[in-house]
Motif scaffolding. Sequence first.
Motif, PDB file in Angstrom:
ATOM      1  N   PRO A   3      68.441  -9.953   3.804  1.00  0.00           N
ATOM      2  CA  PRO A   3      67.062  -9.298   4.276  1.00  0.00           C
ATOM      3  C   PRO A   3      66.054  -9.922   3.747  1.00  0.00           C
ATOM      4  O   PRO A   3      66.015 -10.723   3.165  1.00  0.00           O
ATOM      5  N   PRO A   4      64.985  -9.609   4.656  1.00  0.00           N
ATOM      6  CA  PRO A   4      63.619 -10.383   4.419  1.00  0.00           C
ATOM      7  C   PRO A   4      63.032 -10.296   3.339  1.00  0.00           C
ATOM      8  O   PRO A   4      63.298  -9.283   2.624  1.00  0.00           O
ATOM      9  N   PRO A   5      62.223 -11.060   2.383  1.00  0.00           N
ATOM     10  CA  PRO A   5      61.675 -10.796   1.149  1.00  0.00           C
ATOM     11  C   PRO A   5      60.704  -9.722   1.270  1.00  0.00           C
ATOM     12  O   PRO A   5      60.316  -9.429   2.016  1.00  0.00           O
ATOM     13  N   HIS A   6      60.590  -8.916   0.003  1.00  0.00           N
ATOM     14  CA  HIS A   6      59.944  -7.791  -0.149  1.00  0.00           C
ATOM     15  C   HIS A   6      58.311  -8.554  -0.251  1.00  0.00           C
ATOM     16  O   HIS A   6      58.173  -9.277  -0.821  1.00  0.00           O
ATOM     17  N   SER A   7      57.695  -7.515   0.574  1.00  0.00           N
ATOM     18  CA  SER A   7      56.146  -8.100   0.265  1.00  0.00           C
ATOM     19  C   SER A   7      55.737  -7.566  -1.107  1.00  0.00           C
ATOM     20  O   SER A   7      56.173  -6.571  -1.668  1.00  0.00           O
ATOM     21  N   PRO A   8      54.723  -8.309  -1.668  1.00  0.00           N
ATOM     22  CA  PRO A   8      54.332  -7.748  -3.056  1.00  0.00           C
ATOM     23  C   PRO A   8      53.645  -6.796  -2.969  1.00  0.00           C
ATOM     24  O   PRO A   8      52.895  -6.402  -1.827  1.00  0.00           O
ATOM     25  N   PRO A   9      53.411  -5.876  -4.160  1.00  0.00           N
ATOM     26  CA  PRO A   9      52.719  -4.471  -3.878  1.00  0.00           C
ATOM     27  C   PRO A   9      51.269  -4.839  -3.740  1.00  0.00           C
ATOM     28  O   PRO A   9      50.686  -5.859  -4.140  1.00  0.00           O
ATOM     29  N   LEU A  10      50.847  -4.058  -3.049  1.00  0.00           N
ATOM     30  CA  LEU A  10      49.248  -3.960  -2.789  1.00  0.00           C
ATOM     31  C   LEU A  10      48.360  -4.000  -4.275  1.00  0.00           C
ATOM     32  O   LEU A  10      48.981  -3.212  -4.970  1.00  0.00           O
ATOM     33  N   LEU A  11      47.425  -4.689  -3.981  1.00  0.00           N
ATOM     34  CA  LEU A  11      46.503  -4.527  -5.169  1.00  0.00           C
ATOM     35  C   LEU A  11      45.409  -3.405  -4.994  1.00  0.00           C
ATOM     36  O   LEU A  11      45.581  -3.050  -4.066  1.00  0.00           O
ATOM     37  N   PRO A  12      44.750  -3.014  -6.269  1.00  0.00           N
ATOM     38  CA  PRO A  12      43.893  -1.826  -5.972  1.00  0.00           C
ATOM     39  C   PRO A  12      43.108  -2.417  -4.968  1.00  0.00           C
ATOM     40  O   PRO A  12      42.545  -3.455  -5.064  1.00  0.00           O
ATOM     41  N   GLY A 109      36.965  -5.822   0.316  1.00  0.00           N
ATOM     42  CA  GLY A 109      37.659  -7.106   0.626  1.00  0.00           C
ATOM     43  C   GLY A 109      36.366  -7.829   1.215  1.00  0.00           C
ATOM     44  O   GLY A 109      35.191  -7.668   0.889  1.00  0.00           O
ATOM     45  N   VAL A 110      36.780  -8.869   2.019  1.00  0.00           N
ATOM     46  CA  VAL A 110      35.661  -9.669   2.633  1.00  0.00           C
ATOM     47  C   VAL A 110      35.819  -9.286   4.094  1.00  0.00           C
ATOM     48  O   VAL A 110      36.702  -9.300   5.028  1.00  0.00           O
ATOM     49  N   LEU A 111      34.511  -8.957   4.834  1.00  0.00           N
ATOM     50  CA  LEU A 111      34.034  -8.321   6.012  1.00  0.00           C
ATOM     51  C   LEU A 111      33.907  -9.395   7.011  1.00  0.00           C
ATOM     52  O   LEU A 111      32.828 -10.164   6.718  1.00  0.00           O
ATOM     53  N   ARG A 112      34.725  -9.942   7.876  1.00  0.00           N
ATOM     54  CA  ARG A 112      34.313 -10.834   9.023  1.00  0.00           C
ATOM     55  C   ARG A 112      34.125 -11.904   8.495  1.00  0.00           C
ATOM     56  O   ARG A 112      33.177 -12.757   9.098  1.00  0.00           O
ATOM     57  N   GLU A 113      34.472 -12.354   7.339  1.00  0.00           N
ATOM     58  CA  GLU A 113      34.287 -13.721   6.677  1.00  0.00           C
ATOM     59  C   GLU A 113      32.702 -13.788   6.458  1.00  0.00           C
ATOM     60  O   GLU A 113      32.112 -14.941   6.330  1.00  0.00           O
ATOM     61  N   GLN A 114      32.052 -12.854   6.493  1.00  0.00           N
ATOM     62  CA  GLN A 114      30.506 -12.896   5.804  1.00  0.00           C
ATOM     63  C   GLN A 114      30.212 -12.196   4.610  1.00  0.00           C
ATOM     64  O   GLN A 114      29.320 -12.624   3.824  1.00  0.00           O
ATOM     65  N   TYR A 115      30.955 -10.913   4.168  1.00  0.00           N
ATOM     66  CA  TYR A 115      30.252 -10.305   3.305  1.00  0.00           C
ATOM     67  C   TYR A 115      31.473  -9.527   2.459  1.00  0.00           C
ATOM     68  O   TYR A 115      32.600  -9.545   2.855  1.00  0.00           O
ATOM     69  N   PRO A 179      34.992 -17.542 -23.458  1.00  0.00           N
ATOM     70  CA  PRO A 179      36.310 -18.333 -23.205  1.00  0.00           C
ATOM     71  C   PRO A 179      37.162 -17.003 -23.343  1.00  0.00           C
ATOM     72  O   PRO A 179      38.517 -17.016 -22.412  1.00  0.00           O
ATOM     73  N   THR A 180      37.364 -15.950 -24.197  1.00  0.00           N
ATOM     74  CA  THR A 180      38.547 -15.336 -24.161  1.00  0.00           C
ATOM     75  C   THR A 180      38.364 -14.199 -22.687  1.00  0.00           C
ATOM     76  O   THR A 180      39.317 -13.450 -22.669  1.00  0.00           O
ATOM     77  N   LEU A 181      37.412 -14.061 -22.059  1.00  0.00           N
ATOM     78  CA  LEU A 181      37.204 -13.171 -20.946  1.00  0.00           C
ATOM     79  C   LEU A 181      37.756 -14.142 -19.709  1.00  0.00           C
ATOM     80  O   LEU A 181      37.878 -13.753 -18.512  1.00  0.00           O
ATOM     81  N   ALA A 182      37.740 -15.388 -19.850  1.00  0.00           N
ATOM     82  CA  ALA A 182      38.060 -16.584 -18.621  1.00  0.00           C
ATOM     83  C   ALA A 182      39.150 -16.114 -17.930  1.00  0.00           C
ATOM     84  O   ALA A 182      39.146 -16.302 -16.549  1.00  0.00           O
ATOM     85  N   PRO A 183      40.462 -15.600 -18.481  1.00  0.00           N
ATOM     86  CA  PRO A 183      41.419 -15.688 -17.511  1.00  0.00           C
ATOM     87  C   PRO A 183      41.219 -14.503 -16.392  1.00  0.00           C
ATOM     88  O   PRO A 183      41.895 -14.731 -15.430  1.00  0.00           O
ATOM     89  N   LEU A 184      40.479 -13.407 -16.920  1.00  0.00           N
ATOM     90  CA  LEU A 184      40.075 -12.338 -15.809  1.00  0.00           C
ATOM     91  C   LEU A 184      38.878 -12.719 -15.089  1.00  0.00           C
ATOM     92  O   LEU A 184      38.555 -12.225 -14.013  1.00  0.00           O
ATOM     93  N   LEU A 185      37.952 -13.280 -15.742  1.00  0.00           N
ATOM     94  CA  LEU A 185      36.506 -13.233 -15.352  1.00  0.00           C
ATOM     95  C   LEU A 185      36.030 -14.913 -15.264  1.00  0.00           C
ATOM     96  O   LEU A 185      35.401 -15.267 -16.315  1.00  0.00           O
ATOM     97  N   PRO A 186      36.712 -15.802 -14.399  1.00  0.00           N
ATOM     98  CA  PRO A 186      36.456 -17.381 -14.712  1.00  0.00           C
ATOM     99  C   PRO A 186      35.457 -17.810 -14.080  1.00  0.00           C
ATOM    100  O   PRO A 186      35.064 -18.888 -14.385  1.00  0.00           O
ATOM    101  N   CYS A 203      35.547  -6.337 -10.596  1.00  0.00           N
ATOM    102  CA  CYS A 203      36.384  -5.254  -9.700  1.00  0.00           C
ATOM    103  C   CYS A 203      37.810  -5.253 -10.186  1.00  0.00           C
ATOM    104  O   CYS A 203      38.440  -6.290 -10.224  1.00  0.00           O
ATOM    105  N   ASP A 204      38.203  -3.946  -9.662  1.00  0.00           N
ATOM    106  CA  ASP A 204      39.716  -3.832  -9.995  1.00  0.00           C
ATOM    107  C   ASP A 204      40.522  -4.871  -9.272  1.00  0.00           C
ATOM    108  O   ASP A 204      41.571  -5.213  -9.604  1.00  0.00           O
ATOM    109  N   TYR A 205      40.282  -4.975  -7.895  1.00  0.00           N
ATOM    110  CA  TYR A 205      40.951  -5.711  -7.113  1.00  0.00           C
ATOM    111  C   TYR A 205      41.123  -7.347  -7.755  1.00  0.00           C
ATOM    112  O   TYR A 205      42.053  -8.117  -7.753  1.00  0.00           O
ATOM    113  N   MET A 206      39.685  -8.057  -7.956  1.00  0.00           N
ATOM    114  CA  MET A 206      39.875  -9.262  -8.620  1.00  0.00           C
ATOM    115  C   MET A 206      40.590  -9.519  -9.708  1.00  0.00           C
ATOM    116  O   MET A 206      41.343 -10.720 -10.116  1.00  0.00           O
TER     117      MET A 206
END
Length: 290
Positions: A3-12, A109-115, A179-186, A203-206
Amino acid sequence: MSPPPHSPPLLPQQIAPMDDRQSALTARHLGGDPEGLYGYFMALREESDRALAGLPPAGGKPYPYGRCEEITRDLFARLLQRLAQPAGPVERALRAFAEEGGVLQSVWGVLREQYFQNALQIGALYVDVSNDTVVVTKPKVEILPVGSSGLVPVRDLDHFRQTAERYWGATLYANHLAPTLAPLLPILSVSPGRLAPGLQSACDYMIALMCRDRFQDAERWLETAPAPPAELAAACLAAIPADLRPLTGQPRLEAVAACRRAREAACWADPDWRTARVLDYLRLMRGVGS
């Protein structure tokens, strides 16, 4: 055949790919009166405008410029309240659509690679309720098929960097200051017209994107991105709580080591760890804003 590999779950807040079921639900419940749907979201937007018009200027420009997140969040909350007790044909159609499994969510997300853009996804429809927050002469609401909206997920930190440079005019550095925040906010970003430098992105997505690859993209950025200039670093450090500052004279190594420790401890899968880091970030932001 395997079977094809499963797609990763959607992020927030990740826009959901379209399938036949979502297309059919959208057509059945929402396809009969596009003008009514547009008018409904325009009316909701007018309510949000009345509630938010007192916000201070963003980037030196008055409301609604730069307020796509606040407008979308406020309007989506109003929408969910209305759908709890629907009144009128559009609300009843939206409620029936959601009850049958239609996607109804805020997306980013990113709209039309501009915003960077916040919007709503309603099945096969992209509903931008803050379409005028970059070019204020545009219509307040835009409704398009998801497939032609141009909204794509942020792929990685380099994609984020390209968009931040283009949209915000930002200069981006490695976050070696907390530094302790860098894994999430680099990322430390500096943008014209913004009151203070900021850590990116809370943001939740990032945050979920950093966790998905177990902080490897964050670690690469922290190893290779430029360090903030000394004068900028000193000004930022003065506003950072003492327990979040670097402990040694080698802050880059501390930030990289924080990613490795978080990976080894499986912090990417620990919601309590993630919540604690977000609370630390909010504490830091209170210091920056004081």
